[in-house]
Write an enzyme that holds these catalytic residues in place. Structure first.
Site, mmCIF file in Angstrom:
data_model
loop_
_atom_site.group_PDB
_atom_site.id
_atom_site.type_symbol
_atom_site.label_atom_id
_atom_site.label_comp_id
_atom_site.label_asym_id
_atom_site.label_seq_id
_atom_site.Cartn_x
_atom_site.Cartn_y
_atom_site.Cartn_z
ATOM 1 N N GLY B 10 17.833 85.541 79.772
ATOM 2 C CA GLY B 10 16.523 85.814 79.658
ATOM 3 C C GLY B 10 15.845 86.585 78.524
ATOM 4 N N GLY B 12 12.437 87.059 78.171
ATOM 5 C CA GLY B 12 11.230 87.787 78.499
ATOM 6 C C GLY B 12 11.068 89.136 78.666
ATOM 7 N NE ARG B 271 -3.577 89.200 91.274
ATOM 8 C CZ ARG B 271 -2.822 89.466 90.250
ATOM 9 N NH1 ARG B 271 -1.513 89.175 90.346
ATOM 10 N NH2 ARG B 271 -3.225 89.917 89.262
ATOM 11 N NE ARG B 371 2.809 89.930 90.292
ATOM 12 C CZ ARG B 371 1.981 89.849 89.686
ATOM 13 N NH1 ARG B 371 1.328 90.877 89.262
ATOM 14 N NH2 ARG B 371 1.365 88.717 89.099
ATOM 15 C CB SER B 376 4.458 91.404 87.891
ATOM 16 O OG SER B 376 5.422 90.822 87.602
HETATM 17 C C1 LIG Z 1 -0.464 83.472 83.427
HETATM 18 C C2 LIG Z 1 0.064 84.792 84.088
HETATM 19 C C3 LIG Z 1 -0.575 85.857 84.035
HETATM 20 C C4 LIG Z 1 0.072 86.955 84.259
HETATM 21 N N1 LIG Z 1 -0.737 88.383 84.233
HETATM 22 C C5 LIG Z 1 0.111 89.320 84.850
HETATM 23 C C6 LIG Z 1 -0.630 90.681 84.548
HETATM 24 O O1 LIG Z 1 -1.819 90.940 84.082
HETATM 25 N N2 LIG Z 1 0.079 91.873 84.934
HETATM 26 C C7 LIG Z 1 1.070 91.887 85.977
HETATM 27 O O2 LIG Z 1 1.774 92.694 86.087
HETATM 28 N N3 LIG Z 1 1.650 90.642 86.145
HETATM 29 C C8 LIG Z 1 1.238 89.590 85.502
HETATM 30 N N4 LIG Z 1 1.880 88.322 85.739
HETATM 31 C C9 LIG Z 1 3.374 88.266 86.004
HETATM 32 C C10 LIG Z 1 4.100 88.546 85.056
HETATM 33 O O3 LIG Z 1 3.801 88.217 84.012
HETATM 34 C C11 LIG Z 1 5.741 88.155 85.241
HETATM 35 O O4 LIG Z 1 6.178 88.255 86.608
HETATM 36 C C12 LIG Z 1 6.694 88.594 84.220
HETATM 37 O O5 LIG Z 1 6.020 88.624 82.953
HETATM 38 C C13 LIG Z 1 7.925 88.154 84.317
HETATM 39 O O6 LIG Z 1 8.821 88.482 83.376
HETATM 40 P P1 LIG Z 1 10.353 88.085 83.283
HETATM 41 O O7 LIG Z 1 10.905 88.898 82.083
HETATM 42 O O8 LIG Z 1 11.015 88.575 84.703
HETATM 43 O O9 LIG Z 1 10.527 86.559 83.279
HETATM 44 P P2 LIG Z 1 9.636 85.599 81.989
HETATM 45 O O10 LIG Z 1 9.031 86.375 81.167
HETATM 46 O O11 LIG Z 1 9.315 84.658 82.692
HETATM 47 O O12 LIG Z 1 11.227 85.217 81.008
HETATM 48 C C14 LIG Z 1 12.000 84.358 81.691
HETATM 49 C C15 LIG Z 1 13.032 84.185 80.678
HETATM 50 O O13 LIG Z 1 14.259 83.749 81.111
HETATM 51 C C16 LIG Z 1 14.772 82.468 80.393
HETATM 52 N N5 LIG Z 1 15.380 81.515 81.199
HETATM 53 C C17 LIG Z 1 14.943 80.822 82.263
HETATM 54 N N6 LIG Z 1 15.869 80.048 82.586
HETATM 55 C C18 LIG Z 1 16.767 80.176 81.900
HETATM 56 C C19 LIG Z 1 18.234 79.342 81.795
HETATM 57 N N7 LIG Z 1 18.346 78.572 82.777
HETATM 58 N N8 LIG Z 1 19.051 79.810 80.776
HETATM 59 C C20 LIG Z 1 18.729 80.408 79.851
HETATM 60 N N9 LIG Z 1 17.394 81.376 79.744
HETATM 61 C C21 LIG Z 1 16.427 81.003 80.878
HETATM 62 C C22 LIG Z 1 13.524 82.017 79.556
HETATM 63 O O14 LIG Z 1 13.882 81.511 78.503
HETATM 64 C C23 LIG Z 1 12.664 83.451 79.302
HETATM 65 O O15 LIG Z 1 13.066 84.111 78.252
HETATM 66 C C24 LIG Z 1 1.413 87.127 85.145
HETATM 67 C C25 LIG Z 1 2.043 85.679 85.334
HETATM 68 C C26 LIG Z 1 1.473 84.614 84.891
HETATM 69 C C27 LIG Z 1 1.787 83.335 85.001
#
Ligand SMILES: Cc1cc2nc3c(=O)[nH]c(=O)nc-3n(C[C@H](O)[C@H](O)[C@H](O)COP(=O)(O)OP(=O)(O)OC[C@H]3O[C@@H](n4cnc5c(N)ncnc54)[C@H](O)[C@@H]3O)c2cc1C
Ligand code: SF4
Ligand code: FES
Lengths: 215, 560
Positions: B10, B12, B271, B371, B376
């Site tokens: 991942g 992100g 929310r 949340r 998040s």
């Molecule tokens: C439109 C939107 C707006 C938001 N705004 C806010 C906000 O203002 N404030 C707040 O606190 N939260 C907000 N959130 C929530 C927050 O953005 C997310 O919860 C957070 O960014 C998730 O981050 P992460 O690193 O866990 O996952 P992600 O950023 O989703 O990253 C997931 C990673 O895993 C990888 N991956 C997935 N499956 C696989 C696989 N099978 N094999 C290899 N790699 C894989 C992907 O390539 C990606 O790199 C928002 C969410 C959305 C959808």
């Protein structure tokens, strides 16, 4: 309404050369080119293209649409075609075609390294940035690394277009130890820089306006 | 076969933060199914909460979070989140994040829902984007080995512990075994189980589903957040920042209806409360045509809208043909965030030795039953950092497991079963199954739930699973076989949809985002516990109760 997508198909395991394939699809006024690609893939699941956010922020879906490179999810069909038209779609121009609409992005990302693409934080920086300085960083920091500028513009000095944008974003950051000296990394004349700054906003999906640095 | 001491799956905010914070010298590789900068973290608009202001306090942030989560959050984890927040924000500042600024140069903060103070650090309305790109830059600076466009297929387990990972490399079309001492899953959420969602196409919960199949325990899968304000139709998010900056919600008659439901916090109630209020207005006939209400920014004035909410202006313009400076934006609630995930402890360890998880894929339970906006993004960087720092110790404590054998043979058997040289299933497709799954989830496992509809949903999902199992792809290791990727993703979505519906069926109370029309009250005596889900021997989920950590704030009635 209906139109025909003429999509460049290529599978390196079976094809000698790319060849266009026609996909007739229905469309509505509010739809984007990405919506139509998804519809084409429902007809033919073997059609490969990249997409994720569908809202112009992840940079995945840059392809050549008609005569130039754009984001598929940010391009409304009605901006580029009319009912009954044939709309040709290919991978980003000048990039190696890995499969169908999938371009090889590795060289694109690797080229960023040329400009030391991170803030080299001044050890004694207090962590305060004035709103004026922040405003100068803002536009170039919206770059989503989509590759459209690299596909459409010639290299700017020794840096690729997207790397130059990154370089300028860093050059105006008061936390950065290199600052304006970064311009030397790009090896660009003042005239070259001006042309680049003028051309970019109309091509770049984010309409990036570059700050004036050290000219 | 590849090997590294530590593998992060991942790219992100969570995965990149962990990679940047791992001890120097540790051999870290980061695999991601899309280029890290494409991760859905980049779509986040509103901001990162942290109690930085003089009139704010960590204590207040903890309380707001616990209350916002309807007392289901683990208070020890919430305490970590809120007390490490300010320091992590300052360290992001040193890394080069271009925050919007106050006149004195400190990061600016805005109010988001459920908070008592302007607490969210932001960069206009592209907060996630700028931090994602800054962390990507830092990962390059740290020399992290990046493997973009590698798709996690299975986690290999031998003797109950992590033995390796199986990944599909898109560019070559090949399956590879990756050996490592420890692995961190940071694979994001699974909003794509729903038809109406703000999540991008790649948010298919692969990490959560694959870990579950490998034996990890999931928690609180029934808690799904529905965001009140998404563009009607496309469900592209219009951030809470729009209300934080002063936007109003209005029904068809132009009334600010939130005064009926949350007279104190109004539009900035949590929310779950706002989403239910919108549906109530629509149900009682005060919605716009097509089941929407209006988000009205016009009174904020052109200058403020363009300065603070430029992306939202652009999104509304392009995807809804509306100019927010002059007219209200029609919006509807849609799935937004998955509170459930892989159960982990404060060091981000799952129940499987050698396997860690953090971010939206995990459940350390800081969000409880709902949340708060801005928490998040904070979780991704706080727990991404904790995971990263813990990786060194975790790797030192675990020798490289021997090459996987039995588990690999099993996994390859399952892999082969996806393909068939014969004809495909003639009148069925992954797209059709996915569409049916999405509709069932949005219609029957949505904002308002009943035991009856949840029961129907479970039966429908089981039938979809049978259809899915009969699908076959044409064989061959092909580069960018996106048909195969979508097939694998659908399998994960079905798995998680079933557990979400099953856990929601089981919980006969209403708490936070989980609202049962047939059980409309919170019932602490019976339900103040986490729902843990484990895969049983027959492949079906087995549920049990897990304790909630309550340290300072005993449960109270939640009014806004
Ligand atoms: C439109 C939107 C707006 C938001 N705004 C806010 C906000 O203002 N404030 C707040 O606190 N939260 C907000 N959130 C929530 C927050 O953005 C997310 O919860 C957070 O960014 C998730 O981050 P992460 O690193 O866990 O996952 P992600 O950023 O989703 O990253 C997931 C990673 O895993 C990888 N991956 C997935 N499956 C696989 C696989 N099978 N094999 C290899 N790699 C894989 C992907 O390539 C990606 O790199 C928002 C969410 C959305 C959808
Ligand atoms: S500068 Fe614009 S066109 Fe170039 S990569 Fe960035 S967003 Fe894309
Ligand atoms: S799909 Fe993300 S920019 Fe188009």
């Amino acid at each position: 309404m209906r139109l025909t997508l003429n999509i460049s198909r290529f599978d390196p395991q079976t094809d000698a050369n790319p060849a266009p394939q026609a996909y007739p699809v229905d469309w509505e006024r509010h739809e984007t080119v990405l919506d139509l690609l998804i519809r084409a893939r429902q007809q033919d699941p073997s059609l490969a293209f990249r997409r994720s956010c569908r809202s112009g922020i992840c940079g995945s879906c840059a392809v050549q649409i008609g005569d130039r490179s754009r984001l598929a999810c940010q391009t409304l069909v009605r901006e580029v075609a009319a009912d009954g038209d044939i709309l040709s779609i290919g991978p980003l121009r000048g990039f190696r075609q890995l499969r169908d609409l999938v371009a090889d992005m590795d060289p694109f990302f690797a080229a960023l390294n040329r400009v030391v693409p991170w803030v080299i934080t001044l050890p004694d920086h207090a962590g305060l940035v004035s709103p004026e300085d922040a405003a100068r960083i803002e536009s170039p920091a919206t770059c989503i690394l989509c590759g459209v500028c690299d596909a459409e513009l010639p290299p700017a000095g020794s840096a690729t277009p997207a790397a130059l944008v990154k370089n300028l974003r860093l050059a105006v950051d008061p936390r950065d130890a290199l600052g304006a000296q970064r311009l030397k990394l790009a090896g660009l004349t003042a005239a070259g820089m001006r042309t680049f700054r003028e051309l970019l906003p109309s091509l770049c999906p984010k309409g990036i306006k570059l700050p004036v640095v050290g000219e | 076969m590849l090997f590294h001491d530590v593998v992060i799956v991942g790219g992100g905010l969570t995965g990149l933060m962990a990679a940047c914070e791992a001890p120097p010298g540790l051999d870290v590789a980061l695999f991601s199914k899309i280029y890290p900068t494409r991760s859905h973290s980049g779509a986040a608009q509103g901001g990162f909460n942290a109690a930085l202001g003089e009139d704010d306090s960590v204590e207040a942030h903890i309380f707001d979070t616990v209350k916002g989560g309807d007392y289901l959050g683990d208070q020890d984890a919430v305490e970590v989140l809120c007390s490490e927040g300010p320091e992590v924000i300052r360290s992001l500042d040193r890394m080069g994040v271009p925050w919007s600024r106050r006149p004195d140069g400190r990061p600016a903060q805005r109010s988001l829902g459920g908070a008592g103070f302007p607490r969210a650090c932001y960069a206009a309305d592209i907060s996630g984007h700028v931090v994602l790109h800054t962390l990507y830059e830092r990962a390059l600076a740290a020399g992290v080995r990046l493997y973009p466009e590698w798709h996690l297929v299975e986690i290999l387990i031998e003797e109950g512990a992590l033995a390796g990972l199986l990944l599909y490399h898109l560019a070559t079309g090949r399956l590879e075994v990756v050996r490592c001492r420890v692995a961190l899953l940071a694979a994001g959420g699974y909003g794509r189980i729903f038809q109406k969602t703000t999540n991008g196409h790649s948010n298919t919960g692969d990490g959560t589903a694959v870990a579950y199949r490998a034996g990890a325990v999931l928690a609180d899968m029934e808690f799904v957040q529905f965001h009140p304000t998404t563009l009607t139709g496309s469900n592209i998010l219009i951030s809470e920042a729009a209300r934080g900056e002063g936007g109003y919600l209005r029904n068809a008659a132009g009334e600010r209806f939130m005064d009926r439901y949350a007279p104190q916090k109004m539009e900035l109630a949590p929310r779950d409360v706002v989403s239910r209020s919108i549906f109530q207005e629509i149900k009682e006939g005060r919605g716009l045509d097509g089941g929407s209400v209006n988000l009205d920014l016009t009174h904020l004035g052109r200058e403020k809208i363009l300065r603070q909410l430029p992306q939202i202006t652009e999104l509304a313009h392009r995807y809804a043909a509306v100019d927010p400076v002059r007219e209200p934006i029609p919006i509807e609630p849609a799935q937004h965030y998955s509170m459930g995930g892989i159960r982990v402890n404060l060091d981000c360890e799952t129940t499987i030795p050698g396997l860690l998880a953090a971010g939206e894929t995990a459940n350390v339970s800081v969000h409880g039953a709902n949340r708060l906006g801005g928490n998040s993004l904070l979780e991704t960087v706080v727990f991404g950092r904790r995971a990263g720092r813990h990786l060194g110790k975790a790797a030192a404590g675990r020798p490289l497991p021997p090459p996987p054998r039995a588990s690999l043979a099993d996994a390859l058997g399952r892999w082969q079963a996806n393909f068939s040289a014969g004809p495909r299933h003639p009148d069925d497709s992954a797209a059709a199954i996915r569409d049916a799954l999405n509709r069932t989830m949005t219609d029957k496992v949505g904002v308002f739930r009943t035991g009856e509809e949840l029961g129907e949903a479970m039966a429908e999902l089981a039938a979809l699973r049978t259809r899915y199992d009969a699908l076959r792809l044409s064989p061959g290791e092909r580069p960018f076989n996106t048909e195969l990727i979508e097939h694998l993703e659908l399998g994960c979505l079905l798995e998680l949809g079933e557990i979400t519906a099953g856990a929601a069926f089981r919980r006969t109370e209403s708490r936070g985002a989980h609202y049962r029309l047939d059980h409309p009250h919170r019932d602490d005596a019976r339900w103040l516990h986490h729902t843990l889900a484990r895969r049983g021997a027959d492949g079906r989920a087995v549920y049990e109760a897990g304790p909630v950590s309550i340290t300072r704030f005993p449960p109270q009635e939640r009014g806004y």
